[in-house]
Design a protein around this motif. Structure first.
Motif: not given
Length: 304
Positions: A270-278, A227-233, A176-185
């Motif tokens: 899960l706590k990282m999901l509570a952010s405007p960036l997500f 975004v990529l860092r949160n995806a890996s974390l 879900m974090w990386a979805a914008p990159f993947l779908l853009a490709v």
């Protein structure tokens, strides 16, 4: 649901041979290399670890088998999905698939789900099983088969399963974090064929420079990096090395702590999901998926 399951089964039937080779060949090479090759280890290190040396070797082999298999299948999946939108256009079979009574959402979501989630998740399970086999060969060559049998399996098995479940649970979050990159490709390759990825990278560079003039230098790069860092974390947020050291008592104690550590680590993800960036990632991914749906609705003519 039956149609969706059938589409997933299509992916399995189409790629099962390649997936099997990607798992079996590295495992076979590892087993043969360890069984007949020369193994050199630091004797001082073995003496320092003492009776836990066999357990430590087994843990390393299991972890390596799981991680390497997961990385191989994940990298393969990323390569395959880049051409997902156009894979049926080369032989005009897209006209057949468009004639089937399946929704456009299911036709796009099923292969994405299979390659990005199901295949890597299966790789974790297969990799752990292969890691057990590799650990048997490695420990038997270095210490003896009896030492492998006497390892604390009552703690090793729950620890291994906990790590696999932790990665499985974090995989959807990472996607879900990386979805914008993947779908853009995928979308860029749908419209521009082989030029999709180069044009997308060029657009990101130029767009980043322009936006940096308005938002501040480095804002775009920092945002994309976050975004990529949160995806890996989302897969692993804290280092397992914090569980313990190499002393015998620390190794055995660390094994007992792994299930609790994995659960707590998933809570951090899960706590990282509570952010405007997500939220921005999810909305952007939804918009890109809608554009892919529009491209597919226009049928075979979209390839021209």
């Amino acid at each position: 649901m039956n149609n969706f399951t059938t589409l997933i089964r299509r992916e399995w039937m189409q790629h099962r041979f390649g997936w099997t080779l990607l798992v079996a060949v590295p495992l076979a090479l590892a087993v043969l290399g360890l069984a007949f090759g020369q193994i050199q280890l630091d004797s001082d290190h073995a003496d320092r670890v003492g009776p836990a040396f066999a357990t430590l070797l087994g843990m390393i082999a299991m972890t390596a088998g799981t991680v390497i298999t997961f990385l191989i299948l994940s990298a393969t999946s990323l390569i395959l999905i880049t051409g997902l939108a156009r894979r049926d256009h080369g032989d005009r079979s897209v006209e057949f698939w468009l004639s089937l009574p399946t929704s456009h959402v299911a036709s796009l979501a099923a292969p994405l789900l299979t390659h990005l989630l199901l295949a890597p998740a299966a790789a974790l399970v297969v990799g752990l099983a292969g890691g057990w086999l590799v650990s048997a060969v490695l420990v038997s060559r270095v210490v003896g088969f009896g030492a492998w049998l006497s390892m604390p399996w009552g703690d090793l098995v729950p620890a291994g399963l906990a790590m696999v479940l932790r990665l499985m649970a974090g995989l959807p979050l990472a996607l879900m974090w990386a979805a914008p990159f993947l779908l853009a490709v995928v979308l860029a390759n749908a419209y521009l064929k082989r030029w999709g990825l180069p044009v997308l990278l060029l657009a990101l560079v130029i767009g980043g420079v322009v936006l940096d003039r308005w938002l501040g230098v480095g804002v775009v790069a920092l945002t994309l990096g976050e975004v990529l860092r949160n995806a890996s974390l989302s897969l692993v947020t804290s280092s397992p090395n914090a569980l313990g050291g190499e002393a015998p008592g620390e190794v055995y104690a660390a094994l007992k702590q792994v299930p609790g550590w994995a659960l707590a680590d998933f809570g951090l993800a899960l706590k990282m999901l509570a952010s405007p960036l997500f939220a921005g990632c999810v909305l952007t991914a939804a918009a890109l998926f809608a554009l892919l749906l529009d491209w597919r609705r226009r049928g075979a003519s979209a390839a021209n």
